[in-house]
Design a protein around this motif. Structure first.
Motif, PDB file in Angstrom:
ATOM      1  N   ASP A 135       0.833  -1.206   0.000  1.00  0.00           N
ATOM      2  CA  ASP A 135       0.000   0.000   0.000  1.00  0.00           C
ATOM      3  C   ASP A 135       0.870   1.259   0.000  1.00  0.00           C
ATOM      4  N   PHE A 136       1.909   1.254   0.823  1.00  0.00           N
ATOM      5  CA  PHE A 136       2.823   2.411   0.855  1.00  0.00           C
ATOM      6  C   PHE A 136       3.492   2.598  -0.504  1.00  0.00           C
ATOM      7  N   LEU A 137       3.986   1.509  -1.090  1.00  0.00           N
ATOM      8  CA  LEU A 137       4.668   1.615  -2.378  1.00  0.00           C
ATOM      9  C   LEU A 137       3.726   2.117  -3.467  1.00  0.00           C
ATOM     10  N   ILE A 158       3.078   5.889  -2.830  1.00  0.00           N
ATOM     11  CA  ILE A 158       4.194   6.786  -3.112  1.00  0.00           C
ATOM     12  C   ILE A 158       4.571   6.796  -4.589  1.00  0.00           C
ATOM     13  N   THR A 159       3.922   5.926  -5.355  1.00  0.00           N
ATOM     14  CA  THR A 159       4.182   5.897  -6.800  1.00  0.00           C
ATOM     15  C   THR A 159       2.913   6.236  -7.571  1.00  0.00           C
ATOM     16  N   VAL A 160       1.982   5.312  -7.579  1.00  0.00           N
ATOM     17  CA  VAL A 160       0.770   5.482  -8.382  1.00  0.00           C
ATOM     18  C   VAL A 160      -0.069   6.656  -7.876  1.00  0.00           C
ATOM     19  N   PHE A 161      -0.269   6.717  -6.566  1.00  0.00           N
ATOM     20  CA  PHE A 161      -1.143   7.782  -6.061  1.00  0.00           C
ATOM     21  C   PHE A 161      -0.511   9.153  -6.265  1.00  0.00           C
ATOM     22  N   VAL A 162       0.807   9.264  -6.078  1.00  0.00           N
ATOM     23  CA  VAL A 162       1.476  10.550  -6.335  1.00  0.00           C
ATOM     24  C   VAL A 162       1.318  10.922  -7.807  1.00  0.00           C
ATOM     25  N   SER A 163       1.436   9.950  -8.689  1.00  0.00           N
ATOM     26  CA  SER A 163       1.251  10.219 -10.119  1.00  0.00           C
ATOM     27  C   SER A 163      -0.169  10.678 -10.410  1.00  0.00           C
TER      28      SER A 163
END
Length: 1317
Positions: free
Chosen positions: A791-793, A796-801
């Motif tokens: 979930d963190f990964l 920090i990748t998909v959700f930030v994008s």
């Protein structure tokens, strides 16, 4: 006179000679009873004793009447036919009493003196005769009754020596059978009268006993009482024999151990120790903290206001003149501005470097995601999708044994051993039938039987029982009947199913139930009630001693024990029973696929009972099957799908709506975050799916707990991070010369370390939690750890994008959801949001007031101490009733078990393979007959049954004891004289002869004789000739090991008894503890022979309740592992700040203690489910605490109170909206669940987790930090000062200075704005 004197002497001498030489009253047999040819009558004979005519008769006499045997020249008053008849009539008493030598010897003497005594005319005479015809046609008179005078000492001594002798197969007193009444109600007169009456079906003619110490005139003559000089059971009858065992003679038992007193709670000064200890702790805290508050606030602080640096006369302050607090704050600010490099410690410098490293790393990472959102999203989602695809290999463990018992646990190992040697425990289908609304009694012969013994009612229940036995079910292309799946112990000789039911006393036959015996005048003398009363005393009987003379043994060839088939009776008054308990035993298989036919039949049985109970209003029937609980759990899960979905939909809806900011109508669809919120929720679900797929690929099976709990956990963690990330973005503005992507990168740099702190802490905590031996907890921890990490990964990748794309949409004034539709609205303006404003302007100000903070500390510390005192009172276990829905038929069954059940589950003391039963010495450490050790296995079980609080209800049945009797009984152990093969005891072939025991020691078979005849014993079916056949009772309990060219060897074997009634988890746990303690003592006894042997207890529930023996230790270890992980990660991620890490752990401990205390108040038991929730609660608590503590540590405001207020302002609204409010909506829905399990372990515990986590994170922690938070990091202050003066602190941050300076400047600006609000 001399003549008279001489005549008198002659007469005396003649009488003396007659007495010495003996005088008989009978000799030989002449005829039989007209109505029973097997009952022979003796011939009248008034003469001297005679020799036996055959050697066989003399040998039988020497064995049967050793005290009367005088060698080859022995004379008796019995002919050959009489001694052979006596020997055959002694078959049943021999099987019952021979285990106690002195009792059996006394019993033999009573009947030997009656049959063969050489001076029988002194104590016996003829009472009545009967005209009989001899085979040659001659008419004569046969003796039909005698008077027999026995001394009171002889009669009472006989009873005393035999009253404790037990029947090992049923563990009931032998006199219950031989006296036809309970031993405690059987006097010596009762016993002799019963044995002498033809009414018992065994006596060939009436024997009228007269017990007296004086001569008795009866039958026209004076009789002198016979004194047989009985031996006490504690005495050996002969020099080379042994005295009775403890099990058969209480007089030889060692002092009975005192009752086991359950440990009571520690008390001091009439107070519970826990209450006193934590009361003292709170009292000390109250005094110390109270003194501190009073002194500090009066002397130092400006009370009842929030100080503002340098402020002296702010309106609303308590004092209207310059106070000491203002001056003190002013000095602090001045001190902060004059910090030099020499004052900075190594840790403070290292902390700044860690902060700058993390911020720069996340800023660069955020920049990459913001500038390349499509590439990052596609790559990461492809990887996550690949992991999710692993769900195709998902296997879900539903077997309770695999869920709650470690493969290497003692209970699991012992269960596997039991299953592999004796087969798995049976599947049980059970009915509990009662008439609670019928208050009538059945009166009979001056006795009151309860209402269930009404014959009409018994016929109705018999019809029901037979209907159940005839149920048919379809399984594939076949029809399954009970006879196809049931346990039939005598198969293939007897294929009748095992049905434990009182109606099996009547062989499940209406005709047998209706049978009535008439006396000689045609009046009813016995019916089903007489038969019932006999059978509960002698369930193994094949011929009751009432006038009915019908068997008690069930149709399946085994006994029906009254404590198993009856419920709700008082002590052992079985006729007062309030319920019939009918149990159908079905074969079980280790391979679950082979249980398919049984499961199909059980399904049909449940449907049948559901329909039957609807039609039967006058009877209460509770029923259950082996599959019932699992079926009801599945039904419950299906029924709660709607509730669970509604709960998650509410949380999803809240997230998608509240992520947006709505400050004007023209931008409401632009500033909305519905798409982004939905994406965040999907990310949570993908992370759970990736975790499931990852472990499915590795072959780690999942559980239903994971499906129910892990999404809730990850949603709590993920949503909090989403709110923090989005709300930080919403409060930021794009700076000059900064692109939107740069601003997103800056936001990620700000909050990324905090997200990493919480996620890494939780993930590592869960990974360490997987060190537990409890499978369900271990698997949950593994899946939860990986789900949080994924979930963190993804965040920090998909959700930030996605946040970048959504921000571009918002900056371009395009609509949410319909992102291609543009508007003419203005640009986005930063906005704090309503919740942020409420927290920063009102709530935090109120919380930091000087009169509020002490109250908060007292309330939270007081409640923690109160909860800590309650933690020791939390019950351990799991109430089975919680596992089924409120409307389940199984609940009625559970209630009936508690109300009516008279005995607990069977318990087997298993002797592992390798023990040598063939030697006399080794037998003594197992058996319970004469000569056995006082600490033998059977004797220890016997002593346990007599001791309170051992949870052992009855002595253990012993196949070894019965084998000793069987092997030495001519009617039982037999072989064909031409082949030497086994001849069943029921066989009437003339070739069958008694076994020849070539190797014996003190009357027991040893060596080759033991090895040869033990398998025969286990093949022999009990019958009217030999009730000791071991096939039915012991066949499944002895594992015979095949040997090439040799007799089968006895391998593992068990000795079965029953637990006492076990009503709750405490009883089950204590019963397991007690059984293991007893078996350990048995192991020590068996190992005293020089070889290490093991005895272990086995009962079907042990494998489920063993976890509770160490649940407290496991909980402590798991919680300690989690806290250690959180301490380490927090220490590392906060720049090696041990002080802050300890505060986080301390707060989480308080939350955990409070939840545990509430578990007691709410009646929540400690078990694997609650332990999983406690571990999950620790993970969620990190979210409530770590964000606040990190915001406190990065702040450079001079006072703790100011930094605490800043932390609450900056992170409080995100924590409140991200976790608390999100979860509360979903949790409330769980309260409407029909599942008791969901209500107790999910609704109540989830509510406790969220409420205690929120109150501690948003109330207690800021207040505690305002009092005792870590001091400000001077290196951060120095760097901020340096940035302000355009100077760079190279020694502190040579690498990351530029980045740090810009962040600190912004932070300082924010802090100043908060204090100026």
């Amino acid at each position: 006179m001399e003549f008279l004197a001489t005549l008198f002497k002659l007469a005396f001498l003649l009488a003396l000679v007659n007495k010495i030489s003996g005088r008989c009253i009978w000799y030989g047999q002449c005829g039989e009873q007209p109505d029973n040819p097997d009952h022979k009558l003796n011939c009248i004979y008034n003469g001297e004793p005679k020799h036996f005519k055959t050697q066989k008769a003399l040998d039988v006499f020497a064995t049967a009447c050793p005290d009367l045997y005088e060698g080859p020249d022995t004379k008796t008053c019995c002919a050959d036919s009489q001694i052979l008849t006596l020997d055959s009539q002694l078959a049943v008493p021999r099987q019952l009493l021979k285990r106690c030598p002195s009792c059996f010897n006394n019993f033999l003497n009573l009947w030997c003196y009656l049959t063969c005594g050489t001076n029988m005319a002194d104590y016996m005479n003829v009472n009545s005769t009967l005209d009989v015809k001899l085979p040659n046609g001659t008419k004569t008179k046969g003796i039909n009754g005698v008077n027999y005078v026995v001394s009171k000492k002889s009669a009472d001594g006989l009873r005393e020596s035999c009253k404790d002798v037990v029947n090992p197969s049923s563990n009931t007193p032998a006199l219950d059978i031989l006296c036809a009444r309970p031993v405690d109600k059987c006097t010596s007169k009762d016993w002799l009268d019963y044995m002498g009456s033809t009414g018992n079906g065994q006596a060939p003619f009436n024997i009228f006993f007269d017990i007296s110490d004086k001569n008795v005139t009866v039958g026209g003559g004076s009789l002198e009482p016979l004194d047989i000089k009985p031996k006490k059971c504690s005495e050996a009858p002969y020099p080379n024999s042994t005295k009775c065992s403890c099990q058969d003679c209480e007089a030889v038992c060692p002092p009975r151990p005192p009752p086991i007193i359950p440990p009571s709670r520690c008390r001091v000064l009439d107070m519970d120790c826990y209450d006193l200890a934590f009361g003292v702790v709170f009292a000390v805290f109250a005094v110390v903290f109270g003194c501190y508050v009073l002194c500090y606030n009066i002397v130092v602080q400006d009370s009842l206001r929030i100080e503002v640096p340098g402020e002296e006369h702010k309106a609303g302050s308590f004092f209207k003149w310059p106070g000491p607090a203002a001056a003190r704050n002013q000095r602090k600010h001045e001190r902060m501005g004059s910090i030099t490099k020499q004052e900075l410690s190594f840790r403070e410098k290292l902390s700044v470097q860690m902060e700058d490293f993390l911020e720069l790393s996340f800023r660069r990472w955020g920049s990459m995601c913001a500038y390349h959102p499509y590439i990052v999203s596609i790559v990461v989602l492809l990887v996550a999708g690949g992991l999710c695809a692993g769900i195709t290999n998902l296997s879900v463990t539903t077997d309770p044994v695999k869920l709650w018992s470690s493969p290497n646990s003692r209970a699991r190992t012992e269960k596997n051993y039991f299953d592999s040697h004796f087969g798995p425990f049976y599947r049980t289908e059970q009915l509990i039938v009662s008439r609670p609304n019928n208050h009538t009694n059945v009166e009979y012969k001056g006795k009151n039987f309860s209402n269930i013994f009404d014959k009409t009612f018994m016929h109705e229940i018999l019809d029901l029982q037979n209907a159940v036995a005839n149920i048919e079910a379809e399984f594939g292309d076949t029809v399954v009947r009970l006879s196809d799946i049931c346990f039939a112990p005598l198969a293939p000789d007897n294929t009748n199913c095992t049905i434990q039911s009182v109606l099996n006393y009547f062989q499940n036959s209406a005709e047998m139930l209706d049978k009535v015996a008439d006396d000689q005048w045609g009046w009813p003398s016995a019916d089903y009630r007489d038969h019932f009363e006999f059978c509960v005393l002698s369930p193994y009987s094949l011929n009751d001693t009432t006038d009915l003379h019908t068997p008690c043994l069930g149709t399946y060839g085994g006994p029906v024990f009254p404590w198993v088939a009856l419920g709700g009776y008082k002590e052992k008054d079985y006729k007062s029973a309030q319920a019939f308990v009918i149990t159908f035993l079905v074969n079980n298989n280790l391979d679950e696929e082979k249980n398919g036919p049984a499961r199909a039949w059980e399904k049909a049985y449940i449907e049948f009972m559901k329909n039957y109970t609807k039609r039967s209003a006058n009877v209460s029937i509770a029923y259950s099957s082996e599959r019932s609980i699992q079926d009801e759990i599945e039904r419950e899960s299906e029924g709660d799908i709607v509730t669970i979905l509604a709960s998650y939909l509410i949380m999803f809806g809240y997230i998608t709506i509240t992520l947006g900011q709505y400050k004007s109508w023209d931008r409401i669809l632009i500033d909305a975050k519905i798409t982004l919120g939905l994406a965040g929720v999907i990310i949570v679900l993908v992370s759970v799916g990736a975790s499931l797929g990852f472990y499915s690929i590795l072959g780690v099976p999942s559980t239903l707990i994971i499906v129910e709990v892990v999404p809730f956990l990850v949603l709590a963690v993920g949503v909090d991070n989403i709110f923090i990330l989005v709300q930080t973005y919403q409060r930021e503005t794009i700076k000059e010369d900064e692109t939107l992507e740069d601003m997103i990168a800056r936001v990620v740099g700000h909050v990324g370390p905090s997200m990493l702190l919480t996620s890494l802490s939780e993930s590592l905590a869960f990974f360490l939690g997987a060190l537990t031996s409890m499978p369900a907890v271990r698997v949950f921890s593994l899946y939860a750890a990986m789900a949080v990490l994924f979930d963190f990964l993804l965040q920090i990748t998909v959700f930030v994008s996605l946040l970048t794309l959504d921000a571009k949409r918002q900056e371009a004034a395009r609509l949410d959801v319909l992102c291609c539709v543009g508007t003419k609205a203005g640009k986005r303006k930063p906005h704090n949001g309503i919740l942020f404003t409420l927290v920063s302007k009102y709530y935090s100000r109120f919380l930091m007031k000087e009169w509020v903070r002490p109250i908060v500390m007292y309330v939270f510390v007081g409640w923690c101490c109160f909860s800590a005192a309650l933690t020791s009172r939390v019950n351990i276990g799991l109430n089975q009733a919680l596992s089924v829905p409120r409307d389940s038929y199984v609940l009625k069954y559970f209630n009936n078990l508690n109300e009516y059940l008279s005995v607990g589950a069977p318990i087997y003391f298993v002797v592992e393979d390798g023990y040598d039963y063939s030697t006399y010495a080794s037998q003594n450490h197992i058996c319970g007959v004469a000569g056995c050790a006082v600490d033998s296995l059977v004797e220890q079980a016997h002593q346990a049954a007599l001791t309170k609080n051992t949870y052992i209800a009855e002595p253990a049945s012993s196949w070894l004891d019965d084998f000793f009797i069987w092997s030495t009984s001519p009617a039982c152990c037999r072989s064909y004289n031409d082949t030497g093969d086994f001849c069943p005891s029921i066989e009437k072939d003339p070739r069958c002869v008694p076994c020849k025991l070539t190797e014996t020691e003190k009357g027991r078979p040893v060596g080759k004789s033991f090895d040869k005849y033990a398998p025969w014993f286990l093949k022999d079916n009990p019958n009217i000739n030999c009730a000791k056949g071991g096939h039915a009772a012991y066949g499944p309990g002895v594992d015979l090991m095949k040997r090439e060219h040799e007799e089968d060897r006895v391998g593992a074997s068990y000795f079965m008894t029953y637990h006492t009634i076990l009503k709750d988890s405490h009883d089950f746990i204590e019963a397991l503890k007690s059984a293991r303690k007893i078996s350990d003592s048995m192991t020590r006894s068996l190992s005293s022979t020089g070889k290490q042997r093991k005895v272990f207890p086995y009962s079907v529930f042990y494998v489920f309740y063993e976890q509770y023996l160490t649940i407290v230790e496991n909980a402590f270890l798991n919680i300690s592992y989690c806290l250690a992980a959180i301490l380490f990660i927090t220490f590392l991620m906060l720049g090696f700040d041990l002080y802050s890490a300890i505060i986080v752990v301390l707060t989480i401990i308080m939350i955990t203690v409070d939840i545990t205390g509430l578990m007691y108040l709410w009646g929540i038991q400690m078990n694997a489910l609650s332990l999983v929730n406690l571990i999950m609660g620790i993970g969620i608590s990190v979210e409530f605490c770590s964000h606040i503590i990190r915001a406190f540590t990065v702040s450079t405001l001079p006072t703790r109170k100011e930094r605490a207020k800043f932390a609450l302002d900056y992170m409080g609204s995100s924590v409140l909206s991200g976790i608390t409010l999100t979860k509360l909506g979903g949790i409330v829905m769980l309260g409407f669940s029909e599942s008791q399990l969901f209500e107790v372990f999910y609704f109540r515990m989830y509510l406790a987790i969220v409420l205690f986590g929120a109150t501690h994170g948003l109330i207690f922690l800021p207040v505690f930090l305002s009092y005792a938070g870590p001091p400000v990091n001077k290196a951060k202050v120095f760097q901020e000062n340096a940035e302000t003066s355009k100077d760079t602190l190279q020694d502190v941050s040579s690498t990351y200075g530029t980045t740090r300076g810009s962040r600190v400047s912004e932070s300082s600006t924010k802090e100043a704005s908060y204090n100026g609000d």
